[in-house]
Write a protein that holds these residues in place. Structure first.
Motif, mmCIF file in Angstrom:
data_model
loop_
_atom_site.group_PDB
_atom_site.id
_atom_site.type_symbol
_atom_site.label_atom_id
_atom_site.label_comp_id
_atom_site.label_asym_id
_atom_site.label_seq_id
_atom_site.Cartn_x
_atom_site.Cartn_y
_atom_site.Cartn_z
ATOM 1 N N SER A 137 0.823 -1.205 0.000
ATOM 2 C CA SER A 137 0.000 0.000 0.000
ATOM 3 C C SER A 137 0.860 1.258 0.000
ATOM 4 N N PHE A 138 1.936 1.235 0.789
ATOM 5 C CA PHE A 138 2.836 2.395 0.840
ATOM 6 C C PHE A 138 3.489 2.622 -0.513
ATOM 7 N N ARG A 139 3.941 1.548 -1.162
ATOM 8 C CA ARG A 139 4.559 1.667 -2.484
ATOM 9 C C ARG A 139 3.553 2.226 -3.494
ATOM 10 N N HIS A 140 2.302 1.828 -3.355
ATOM 11 C CA HIS A 140 1.273 2.316 -4.276
ATOM 12 C C HIS A 140 1.056 3.823 -4.110
ATOM 13 N N HIS A 141 1.051 4.290 -2.868
ATOM 14 C CA HIS A 141 0.804 5.709 -2.613
ATOM 15 C C HIS A 141 2.055 6.577 -2.754
ATOM 16 N N HIS A 142 3.230 5.953 -2.707
ATOM 17 C CA HIS A 142 4.490 6.708 -2.799
ATOM 18 C C HIS A 142 5.422 6.012 -3.791
ATOM 19 N N PRO A 143 5.073 5.981 -5.070
ATOM 20 C CA PRO A 143 5.844 5.209 -6.056
ATOM 21 C C PRO A 143 7.264 5.708 -6.282
ATOM 22 N N LYS A 144 7.558 6.951 -5.900
ATOM 23 C CA LYS A 144 8.901 7.487 -6.141
ATOM 24 C C LYS A 144 9.879 7.161 -5.016
ATOM 25 N N ILE A 145 9.388 6.522 -3.949
ATOM 26 C CA ILE A 145 10.264 6.170 -2.833
ATOM 27 C C ILE A 145 10.738 4.721 -3.005
ATOM 28 N N ALA A 146 12.048 4.536 -3.058
ATOM 29 C CA ALA A 146 12.618 3.182 -3.160
ATOM 30 C C ALA A 146 12.727 2.578 -1.762
ATOM 31 N N LEU A 147 12.280 1.328 -1.608
ATOM 32 C CA LEU A 147 12.319 0.659 -0.308
ATOM 33 C C LEU A 147 13.547 -0.234 -0.219
ATOM 34 N N ASP A 148 14.305 -0.051 0.843
ATOM 35 C CA ASP A 148 15.480 -0.883 1.124
ATOM 36 C C ASP A 148 15.144 -1.740 2.341
ATOM 37 N N LEU A 149 14.710 -3.000 2.116
ATOM 38 C CA LEU A 149 14.279 -3.878 3.203
ATOM 39 C C LEU A 149 15.454 -4.669 3.761
ATOM 40 N N ARG A 150 15.552 -4.708 5.102
ATOM 41 C CA ARG A 150 16.623 -5.461 5.762
ATOM 42 C C ARG A 150 16.018 -6.321 6.865
ATOM 43 N N GLU A 151 16.176 -7.633 6.756
ATOM 44 C CA GLU A 151 15.570 -8.555 7.714
ATOM 45 C C GLU A 151 16.555 -8.887 8.842
ATOM 46 N N MET A 152 16.125 -8.660 10.082
ATOM 47 C CA MET A 152 16.925 -8.957 11.268
ATOM 48 C C MET A 152 15.980 -9.267 12.423
ATOM 49 N N ASP A 153 16.520 -9.822 13.512
ATOM 50 C CA ASP A 153 15.649 -9.998 14.674
ATOM 51 C C ASP A 153 15.479 -8.652 15.377
ATOM 52 N N SER A 154 14.524 -8.580 16.278
ATOM 53 C CA SER A 154 14.147 -7.288 16.867
ATOM 54 C C SER A 154 15.274 -6.639 17.669
ATOM 55 N N VAL A 155 16.102 -7.450 18.330
ATOM 56 C CA VAL A 155 17.227 -6.893 19.096
ATOM 57 C C VAL A 155 18.201 -6.181 18.153
ATOM 58 N N GLN A 156 18.504 -6.817 17.027
ATOM 59 C CA GLN A 156 19.399 -6.195 16.053
ATOM 60 C C GLN A 156 18.771 -4.946 15.444
ATOM 61 N N LEU A 157 17.479 -5.011 15.154
ATOM 62 C CA LEU A 157 16.797 -3.851 14.586
ATOM 63 C C LEU A 157 16.858 -2.662 15.533
ATOM 64 N N TRP A 158 16.674 -2.925 16.824
ATOM 65 C CA TRP A 158 16.727 -1.856 17.826
ATOM 66 C C TRP A 158 18.102 -1.186 17.824
ATOM 67 N N GLN A 159 19.139 -1.991 17.729
ATOM 68 C CA GLN A 159 20.497 -1.445 17.693
ATOM 69 C C GLN A 159 20.740 -0.618 16.434
ATOM 70 N N GLU A 160 20.229 -1.109 15.294
ATOM 71 C CA GLU A 160 20.388 -0.371 14.046
ATOM 72 C C GLU A 160 19.660 0.976 14.100
ATOM 73 N N LEU A 161 18.494 0.995 14.714
ATOM 74 C CA LEU A 161 17.756 2.255 14.866
ATOM 75 C C LEU A 161 18.526 3.229 15.760
ATOM 76 N N GLN A 162 19.061 2.721 16.858
ATOM 77 C CA GLN A 162 19.790 3.588 17.790
ATOM 78 C C GLN A 162 21.032 4.205 17.149
ATOM 79 N N HIS A 163 21.657 3.465 16.242
ATOM 80 C CA HIS A 163 22.861 3.970 15.572
ATOM 81 C C HIS A 163 22.540 4.731 14.283
ATOM 82 N N GLY A 164 21.249 4.899 13.986
ATOM 83 C CA GLY A 164 20.861 5.674 12.814
ATOM 84 C C GLY A 164 21.097 4.981 11.490
ATOM 85 N N ARG A 165 21.209 3.654 11.524
ATOM 86 C CA ARG A 165 21.465 2.919 10.281
ATOM 87 C C ARG A 165 20.172 2.436 9.617
ATOM 88 N N LEU A 166 19.043 2.695 10.254
ATOM 89 C CA LEU A 166 17.731 2.389 9.684
ATOM 90 C C LEU A 166 16.826 3.599 9.863
#
Length: 316
Positions: A137-166
């Motif tokens: 749905s997001f891609r449909h409403h915002h076609p000019k935004i490229a999505l960079d998906l990265r799969e990790m467990d929640s602990v790793q995701l939290w760390q990536e957010l804190q370091h500004g890498r996501l």
């Protein structure tokens, strides 16, 4: 030979300095005025196109000719034509003004959250949830935004957010942090999974029936949130559960398939391997349901992250 090399250096540097000085003076209005006259070959029509009077347009062309050091147009009382230098100038100026327009438009799109790239972290269990439809749905409403998906467990995701890498993440809740904002976007019950031949015919089980099986639990370091939910669920059991091994999703399901034990997992996983695994509702429900949150750094600068969060919150 040596003196020639010594003399060439200062001259080359002086040429670079002069070129930079010329570029600094060559503003966009001069190029736009030049392109308008080159395309119309008429100062009056070009002035009308630019919504200015003819005298300031003529001054801009004269200023540009002074800057490049050569006439760009041949003017008579009846016609205006490009000189060879003017024809070459037009080919460059047309590309430059087009590129400048694209540059400004793309920068504005990014600033407004309508362009650029959005880095999204996603926990493995979220890939099997209804939240995936929100990506479409997001891609449909915002076609000019490229999505960079990265799969990790929640602990790793939290760390990536804190370091500004996501820019943003779809994940299980982790301990609150003042640098991260998050909101619940989906809630689902926990269910009981076994191999098909060990399933209960009613399609549901009681907690007492759950603890009759050897269970695979959650590694508290890798999956602290789901580990806490299962612990809270098993607290209501009349006796202690037999936890034979701990792991994380999706490895827990692999261990169930291998016959090591059964497990308590989020309901969204029931789409996996239905020919081997059987998912049962726990009835009556016990323990808290599992949540998904959308999270982003509070100081994040990607405006697209806010648009993505809004898309998810609107579908709760």
């Amino acid at each position: 030979m040596l003196s020639s090399r010594i003399d060439d250096g200062p001259m080359q540097n002086m040429h670079k300095i002069n070129t930079l000085s010329d570029i600094i003076q060559l503003d966009g209005s001069l190029l736009i005025a030049f392109c308008a006259v080159a395309e119309e070959l008429n100062f009056g029509r070009a002035a009308q196109r630019l919504c200015i009077s003819q005298p300031p347009l003529s001054r801009r062309i004269h200023r540009l000719e002074e800057l490049v050091g050569t006439p760009l147009f041949e003017r008579t009382t009846r016609s205006v034509r490009l000189t060879p230098a003017g024809a070459l100038m037009y080919e460059h100026a047309r590309r430059i003004t087009t590129d400048m327009g694209r540059m400004l438009a793309s920068v504005k799109e990014v600033a407004l959250g309508e362009g650029g790239t959005l880095s999204i972290g996603i926990t493995p269990t979220a890939t099997f949830s209804p939240l995936v439809e929100s990506l479409h749905s997001f891609r449909h409403h915002h076609p000019k935004i490229a999505l960079d998906l990265r799969e990790m467990d929640s602990v790793q995701l939290w760390q990536e957010l804190q370091h500004g890498r996501l820019d943003v993440a779809l994940m299980r809740p982790v301990d609150a942090d003042e640098s991260i904002e998050m909101a619940v976007v989906h809630t689902e019950p926990m269910c009981f999974v076994t191999r098909f031949e060990n399933s209960r015919p009613a399609g549901s089980v009681t907690l007492e029936q759950v603890i009759e099986h050897p269970l695979i639990g959650y590694d508290e370091n890798a999956s602290p949130y789901l580990a806490r939910i299962v612990q809270a669920t098993l607290k209501s059991a009349p006796k202690s559960a037999n936890i034979v091994q701990v792991s994380r999703i999706p490895s827990i399901l692999t261990l169930v398939e291998a016959g090591v034990g059964a497990a308590i997992v989020p309901r969204s996983l029931e789409r996996l391997n239905p020919h081997v695994l059987r998912f049962h509702a726990i009835d009556p429900p016990v323990g808290p349901p599992a949540q998904f949150v959308v999270a982003r750094p509070i100081k994040g600068k990607n405006a697209s992250a806010l648009a993505f969060m809004a898309e998810l919150l609107a579908k709760r």
